[in-house]
Design a protein around this motif. Sequence first.
Motif, PDB file in Angstrom:
ATOM      1  N   LEU B 148      -7.229  -3.343  -1.434  1.00 35.04           N
ATOM      2  CA  LEU B 148      -6.009  -3.709  -1.969  1.00 35.04           C
ATOM      3  C   LEU B 148      -5.544  -2.868  -3.064  1.00 35.04           C
ATOM      4  O   LEU B 148      -3.979  -2.502  -3.222  1.00 35.04           O
ATOM      5  N   ARG B 150      -5.417   0.287  -3.359  1.00 35.83           N
ATOM      6  CA  ARG B 150      -5.018   1.466  -3.122  1.00 35.83           C
ATOM      7  C   ARG B 150      -3.433   1.101  -2.427  1.00 35.83           C
ATOM      8  O   ARG B 150      -2.697   1.613  -3.018  1.00 35.83           O
ATOM      9  N   GLN B 151      -3.191  -0.329  -1.491  1.00 32.50           N
ATOM     10  CA  GLN B 151      -1.634  -0.603  -1.462  1.00 32.50           C
ATOM     11  C   GLN B 151      -1.191  -0.774  -2.920  1.00 32.50           C
ATOM     12  O   GLN B 151      -0.325  -0.592  -2.857  1.00 32.50           O
ATOM     13  N   TRP B 152      -1.657  -1.988  -3.631  1.00 33.95           N
ATOM     14  CA  TRP B 152      -0.892  -1.951  -4.149  1.00 33.95           C
ATOM     15  C   TRP B 152      -0.506  -0.716  -5.250  1.00 33.95           C
ATOM     16  O   TRP B 152       0.227  -0.483  -6.745  1.00 33.95           O
ATOM     17  N   SER B 153      -1.371   0.638  -5.644  1.00 35.07           N
ATOM     18  CA  SER B 153      -0.760   1.346  -6.775  1.00 35.07           C
ATOM     19  C   SER B 153      -0.697   2.600  -5.828  1.00 35.07           C
ATOM     20  O   SER B 153       0.069   3.545  -6.575  1.00 35.07           O
ATOM     21  N   THR B 154       0.311   2.239  -4.730  1.00 34.44           N
ATOM     22  CA  THR B 154       0.843   3.410  -3.405  1.00 34.44           C
ATOM     23  C   THR B 154       2.144   3.435  -4.229  1.00 34.44           C
ATOM     24  O   THR B 154       2.758   2.225  -3.482  1.00 34.44           O
ATOM     25  N   LEU B 155       2.861   4.185  -4.947  1.00 34.94           N
ATOM     26  CA  LEU B 155       3.528   4.454  -5.232  1.00 34.94           C
ATOM     27  C   LEU B 155       4.199   3.092  -5.816  1.00 34.94           C
ATOM     28  O   LEU B 155       5.263   2.820  -5.493  1.00 34.94           O
ATOM     29  N   HIS B 156       3.393   3.090  -6.628  1.00 31.92           N
ATOM     30  CA  HIS B 156       4.110   1.664  -7.805  1.00 31.92           C
ATOM     31  C   HIS B 156       5.063   2.643  -8.634  1.00 31.92           C
ATOM     32  O   HIS B 156       4.840   3.203  -9.285  1.00 31.92           O
ATOM     33  N   PHE B 159       4.165   2.860 -12.402  1.00 32.70           N
ATOM     34  CA  PHE B 159       3.438   3.375 -12.425  1.00 32.70           C
ATOM     35  C   PHE B 159       3.003   4.671 -12.132  1.00 32.70           C
ATOM     36  O   PHE B 159       1.466   5.698 -11.785  1.00 32.70           O
ATOM     37  N   SER B 160       4.176   5.245 -11.544  1.00 29.80           N
ATOM     38  CA  SER B 160       4.783   6.944 -11.004  1.00 29.80           C
ATOM     39  C   SER B 160       4.219   8.034 -12.202  1.00 29.80           C
ATOM     40  O   SER B 160       3.774   9.038 -11.977  1.00 29.80           O
TER      41      SER B 160
END
Lengths: 158, 555
Positions: B148, B150-156, B159-160
């Motif tokens: 979860l 991983r998904q939340w942080s992916t290309l956030h 926060f990039s």
Amino acid sequence: MSRLIKNLALVADPWREAAAEGPLPDGDVIVPLARFTAEREALLAREGRLGVRLSPDDDPAALAGDLGHLDLVALAFPRFTDGRAYSQARLLRERLGFAGELRAVGDVLRDQLLLMARCGFDAFELRADKDPDDALGAFADYSVAYQAPVSPAPGGRV
Amino acid sequence: MYRYDQLDRTFVAERVRQFRDQVARRLDGRLTEDEFKPLRLQNGLYLQLHAYMLRVAIPYGVLSSRQLRALAAIARTYDKGYGHYTTRQNIQFNWIRLDQAADVLAALAEVEMHAIQTSGNCVRNVTTDHLAGIAPDEIADPRPYCELLRQWSTLHPEFSFLPRKFKIAVTGAEADRAAIAVHDIGLRLVLDAAGAVGFEVLVGGGLGRTPILGSVIRRFLPASDLLGYVEAILRVYNRYGRRDNIYKARIKILVKALGAEAFGRAVEAEWQAMDRDGMAIDAGMLDRVATHFAPPAYAELADAAPERAQAMREPAFARWLARNVLPHRVPCYRAVMIALKGGGAVPGDATAETMERVADLAELFSFGEIRVTHTQNLVLGHVAAHDLAALWHALRVAGLANPVVGTVTDIIACPGLDYCALATARAIPIAQAIDAAFADVAELHDIGDLRINISGCINSCGHHHVGDIGILGVDKRGQEVYQLTLGGSSADEASLGTILGPSLPPDQVAGAVRRVVDVYMERREPGESFLALVRRLGVDAFKARVYGGLEAHAA
């Protein structure tokens, strides 16, 4: 040629930027936060639409009581690697309920446009040396996202 | 293990297409190197000393045998036939061409992998216990939460472009095998008095030139609030973390400047103001992800230890059992560690052939699943006890049964000056010299657990601060010299090592390690760990021995 992107197109920009002091241009004008704070009454009484420019150090909450009177908030990217304006954008949209134009200014480049849009920006002043047609392609880079959208955008999951 | 759904597949395919276009724009000059660098880093592509290096994400260290074969194929097709497992459970390829990087990403996407956010100033690959779902001391399985995250942080989108890189580690067990105290955020799964699952939240840990252990800012966070709370931490950091000095930009510096308590209050205030319901992990979402981590179909086996009889007859097998085989929460299963160490190996390196052999053995003996440890080894996590002997024979034939896990020669080492553009000294030859000095397996077993960590520069990728013996290579007036620290630990009651004395030239490091170990062997009480002895005696007892008769360089 305009460098302002809105609604997936290059559009004419009716807004003028005002300096920290000195005479104001006619028409729609964007003033820095410090000038807005100092000249608030006169600026709000003025003809023409009003926008305020925040630097990354500024707290968007400073505009909390005035957002209803503002047509535009400009958020600055001094360098494209400075990501503070992304948080400011979300706070303005989600916490402070700002519904006017949220404009990215400064070191605004193609490869960050979609991130900006997904944080609630809806206007982008592309850096002067960059090809606007190239930049317009950025909005089609992704059809999906993992995060819930801030403004209408392809559906998120988490 | 986690399998991609339509969204994941679409996203990764679009990511490959986007990066291919970015590379094309770099090559035709529309992107400058300054503009391109953060983009390539967020796809794991570094420019190193001799070539581009691609770091591939292995989310929370779990691989299928199909994925491992794909990594082997990439090593063979696009690299020089090998890869290097890192201290953050990833793998990196050292000899990638820029014009082929997108092809590698496309090959990864075929097997549901990517290199997203393995570098850059963004949320990096989330790491966890390599024994997640296996360890008998587990409170709750951390992997669904890692996925979860991983998904939340992916290309956030928010926060990039953080002030600096951001690393999150999660542990679900009583013993911390994920080193959560040295991460930007450390999460420990805990139960409250009513038995509800939640997290203890640490922030501001990290190594590098300012090593700091994380501070607890929340004793118990309901598990459903994880993403909102982490988002609040990231937002406070993104807004207030320093951007004027790269060495002061990690969250640990902000936490230290504000004080952990004040930082925690800022996070709480941000979190309270957030749409917490909208960010909550509902039961359906958790269940959907958790389904992917359901236990494999274990066979019903007699609860016995069939390996014991053979161990009586075969001492080499017994030694392997003693060091490389760990208990499993299912009584008749075991977790088997494969040391990518010893025998002159480069710590963490594996050839394409080794990867393929391990993939085969995982299919035969461990439900086709492989784990990568932050100590740069591999794990076959679900081996039936009655298969141990057959697996051991197969591993021996492949040269993968070195019974040294957790010993002096199970060294953590960064690539160092042999590859890395940031390094100030080599790490690999130091590891090899220590390995050669401790070639006697019986002696290694007699010494027992002892962690040696080597970094080739102050950025501390080799985690030298938290080794029982830490070795830091630095450049001193054009000479590579090495500073030893003693008494570090990344486990529970984590601690940072204490500098032993003046730096040593490369040819004296292995000898110094030998003297340190000699002191341990002479002075330890029965059952006393190296760490406990250092804490009891202090480093001076070791210092006298190491520097007695040595010509030391000025510190």
